[in-house]
Each structure stands twice: as C-alpha cells, then as structure tokens.
Motif scaffolding. Structure first.
Motif, PDB file in Angstrom:
ATOM      1  N   ALA A  20      38.347  47.836  49.729  1.00 25.45           N
ATOM      2  CA  ALA A  20      39.718  47.928  50.260  1.00 25.45           C
ATOM      3  C   ALA A  20      40.423  46.570  50.212  1.00 25.45           C
ATOM      4  O   ALA A  20      41.154  46.210  51.118  1.00 25.45           O
ATOM      5  CB  ALA A  20      39.722  48.497  51.674  1.00 25.45           C
ATOM      6  N   ASN A  21      40.213  45.819  49.125  1.00 24.59           N
ATOM      7  CA  ASN A  21      40.855  44.511  48.940  1.00 24.59           C
ATOM      8  C   ASN A  21      41.851  44.565  47.793  1.00 24.59           C
ATOM      9  O   ASN A  21      41.602  45.192  46.767  1.00 24.59           O
ATOM     10  CB  ASN A  21      39.818  43.425  48.628  1.00 24.59           C
ATOM     11  N   LEU A  22      42.958  43.855  47.994  1.00 26.50           N
ATOM     12  CA  LEU A  22      44.016  43.782  46.995  1.00 26.50           C
ATOM     13  C   LEU A  22      44.295  42.314  46.706  1.00 26.50           C
ATOM     14  O   LEU A  22      44.659  41.562  47.606  1.00 26.50           O
ATOM     15  CB  LEU A  22      45.278  44.462  47.533  1.00 26.50           C
ATOM     16  N   LEU A  23      44.119  41.903  45.456  1.00 25.90           N
ATOM     17  CA  LEU A  23      44.399  40.535  45.006  1.00 25.90           C
ATOM     18  C   LEU A  23      45.711  40.549  44.228  1.00 25.90           C
ATOM     19  O   LEU A  23      45.880  41.355  43.310  1.00 25.90           O
ATOM     20  CB  LEU A  23      43.266  40.024  44.107  1.00 25.90           C
ATOM     21  N   LEU A  24      46.642  39.669  44.617  1.00 26.41           N
ATOM     22  CA  LEU A  24      47.951  39.570  43.959  1.00 26.41           C
ATOM     23  C   LEU A  24      48.139  38.168  43.394  1.00 26.41           C
ATOM     24  O   LEU A  24      47.928  37.180  44.102  1.00 26.41           O
ATOM     25  CB  LEU A  24      49.078  39.835  44.961  1.00 26.41           C
ATOM     26  N   ILE A  25      48.549  38.086  42.124  1.00 22.28           N
ATOM     27  CA  ILE A  25      48.873  36.799  41.510  1.00 22.28           C
ATOM     28  C   ILE A  25      50.246  36.936  40.857  1.00 22.28           C
ATOM     29  O   ILE A  25      50.417  37.641  39.865  1.00 22.28           O
ATOM     30  CB  ILE A  25      47.823  36.372  40.467  1.00 22.28           C
ATOM     31  N   ILE A  64      54.156  30.329  43.229  1.00 18.00           N
ATOM     32  CA  ILE A  64      53.734  31.214  44.309  1.00 18.00           C
ATOM     33  C   ILE A  64      52.221  31.324  44.287  1.00 18.00           C
ATOM     34  O   ILE A  64      51.627  31.657  43.265  1.00 18.00           O
ATOM     35  CB  ILE A  64      54.392  32.599  44.182  1.00 18.00           C
ATOM     36  N   LYS A  65      51.614  31.027  45.418  1.00 19.80           N
ATOM     37  CA  LYS A  65      50.150  31.063  45.503  1.00 19.80           C
ATOM     38  C   LYS A  65      49.651  32.501  45.444  1.00 19.80           C
ATOM     39  O   LYS A  65      50.387  33.436  45.763  1.00 19.80           O
ATOM     40  CB  LYS A  65      49.678  30.380  46.787  1.00 19.80           C
ATOM     41  N   PRO A  66      48.401  32.698  45.053  1.00 22.02           N
ATOM     42  CA  PRO A  66      47.828  34.048  45.056  1.00 22.02           C
ATOM     43  C   PRO A  66      47.625  34.513  46.499  1.00 22.02           C
ATOM     44  O   PRO A  66      47.644  33.703  47.428  1.00 22.02           O
ATOM     45  CB  PRO A  66      46.493  33.870  44.339  1.00 22.02           C
ATOM     46  N   GLN A  67      47.426  35.805  46.657  1.00 20.68           N
ATOM     47  CA  GLN A  67      47.191  36.371  47.977  1.00 20.68           C
ATOM     48  C   GLN A  67      46.153  37.472  47.889  1.00 20.68           C
ATOM     49  O   GLN A  67      46.052  38.156  46.863  1.00 20.68           O
ATOM     50  CB  GLN A  67      48.487  36.945  48.558  1.00 20.68           C
ATOM     51  N   GLU A  68      45.397  37.633  48.972  1.00 20.14           N
ATOM     52  CA  GLU A  68      44.444  38.734  49.039  1.00 20.14           C
ATOM     53  C   GLU A  68      44.596  39.419  50.390  1.00 20.14           C
ATOM     54  O   GLU A  68      44.706  38.754  51.416  1.00 20.14           O
ATOM     55  CB  GLU A  68      43.009  38.254  48.833  1.00 20.14           C
ATOM     56  N   SER A  80      48.655  46.421  55.155  1.00 17.79           N
ATOM     57  CA  SER A  80      47.894  45.322  54.551  1.00 17.79           C
ATOM     58  C   SER A  80      47.732  44.198  55.569  1.00 17.79           C
ATOM     59  O   SER A  80      48.655  43.887  56.322  1.00 17.79           O
ATOM     60  CB  SER A  80      48.570  44.808  53.281  1.00 17.79           C
ATOM     61  N   VAL A  81      46.538  43.632  55.572  1.00 15.81           N
ATOM     62  CA  VAL A  81      46.205  42.541  56.478  1.00 15.81           C
ATOM     63  C   VAL A  81      45.760  41.358  55.620  1.00 15.81           C
ATOM     64  O   VAL A  81      44.782  41.456  54.876  1.00 15.81           O
ATOM     65  CB  VAL A  81      45.080  42.955  57.454  1.00 15.81           C
ATOM     66  N   GLY A  82      46.472  40.255  55.719  1.00 16.03           N
ATOM     67  CA  GLY A  82      46.169  39.074  54.915  1.00 16.03           C
ATOM     68  C   GLY A  82      44.790  38.510  55.216  1.00 16.03           C
ATOM     69  O   GLY A  82      44.346  38.501  56.360  1.00 16.03           O
ATOM     70  N   GLN A  83      44.134  38.020  54.175  1.00 13.39           N
ATOM     71  CA  GLN A  83      42.808  37.437  54.307  1.00 13.39           C
ATOM     72  C   GLN A  83      42.894  35.908  54.277  1.00 13.39           C
ATOM     73  O   GLN A  83      43.846  35.334  53.760  1.00 13.39           O
ATOM     74  CB  GLN A  83      41.913  37.936  53.171  1.00 13.39           C
TER      75      GLN A  83
END
Length: 192
Positions: A134-139, A145-149, A161-164
C-alpha cells in the motif's frame, strides 16, 4: 469504507482548530524552473535544492528497481478516473473544499501521472504503486520537486494518503475522491 473515513476523521479532528493559508510556496531551484503551489502535495519548504537532487537520484533508482520487479504492473483502483483533493492536512494546517481550488491528480496506466486545477493540467511525473505494501512513490518531472512516498488507503471511491518519512513527508495527509471528470468552478462532478 468506515475504517478509511474514521482514520481520516480522526486526523481532521486533531487539526480542526487550525486553518491552512492558501499561499504560494513558489521557489526556484538550481536550474531556475519555478515550483509553484499548483501541485497539491508540494511539501518541501525546509528542503535544500542539493537535498532535492540527492533524493531524486535515489528515488529514480528505487523507481526503476520497482518497475523491473513488478513488470510495471498497474492497478485499476488507482488509475481509473481522476482523483480530486477533498482535504489536505500539512503540519497543523488544513485545507478543504473550495480552498483547494479544484486540484486533482490523474494516475495513468503507463505509470505516469498528471495534476492540475479545474480542467487545466499543470504538471506531471512518474509513479509506482505497490498494492501489497500500500505504498505510492511519486517523482515529479520538475527537477526542483522532491520525490514523495505515501501509505495509501483506498476503498471504493475514496483515497487517503499518509506521507512517509523517507522523503520528509510524514507531516502530510490527504483525502481524495474519485471523479469521472475534472472539477469545475462552482460545480460538482459525480463519481463513476
């Protein structure tokens, strides 16, 4: 759906007394390309440009590894229709409804995403969704803009969605609703 709604309601309750200012967090990085507030998930006020570069290099390697491991598998639960932001909680600030300006994100079957406001596309990037974890990686395609998971909780037409911590996003949570079309000023789009 009750569990997802309850988790989000608890999060909203904790910050209900605060309001988020709808201000621009515009800045430009080393290559001069501006980063405005169109990206609803923008969360890098205290991140230096040199750190953004390092995070992006690491995240791109992780993304390629995950693509290879999964044979670029996609999931209809994420890439069907458009996800419209209903609420964003960042630090102790919250934005909901009209203050979000019709912001949306659209995940595609080719593992790319677009985002924008109302019917206007304002950016794009690459993503990977790991259904089992249940993880989503965005680039983002914007190098500033930094990546986010995010940990993602999806149920029917609701996505929370809950930021990691990995990319310093543990201070952000969102609630999105699946819509059949882009938001319109003063209008409502219905879920498919």
């Amino acid at each position: 759906m009750k569990i997802v709604s309850a988790l989000f309601a608890i999060s909203l309750f904790l910050v209900a007394s605060c309001k988020m200012e709808n201000k621009s967090t515009a800045r430009s990085g080393d290559n001069g390309k501006s980063v405005g507030d169109a990206y609803a998930l923008l969360n890098q006020e205290d991140v230096k440009d040199v750190d953004v570069k390092a995070m992006r290099a690491s995240a791109l390697n992780i993304l390629e590894h995950r693509y290879k491991e999964s044979s670029k598998k996609t999931y209809t639960i994420l890439d069907k229709d458009i996800w419209v932001f209903d609420a964003i909680v960042k630090n102790s600030n919250m934005m909901t409804g009209d203050s979000l300006g019709g912001r949306w994100i659209d995940f595609k079957e080719d593992l790319t995403y677009d985002y924008g406001r109302m019917d206007k596309k304002e950016g794009k990037g690459k993503y990977f969704y790991d259904f089992d974890k249940a993880n989503l990686l965005l680039i983002d395609d914007n190098e500033n803009i930094k990546p986010q998971e995010f940990e993602v909780k999806a149920l029917n037409d609701i996505l929370v969605s809950v930021g990691q911590y990995i990319y310093k996003d543990n201070n952000i949570q969102t609630k999105l609703t699946r819509k059949a079309s882009f938001p319109t000023p003063g209008g409502d789009t219905s879920a498919k």
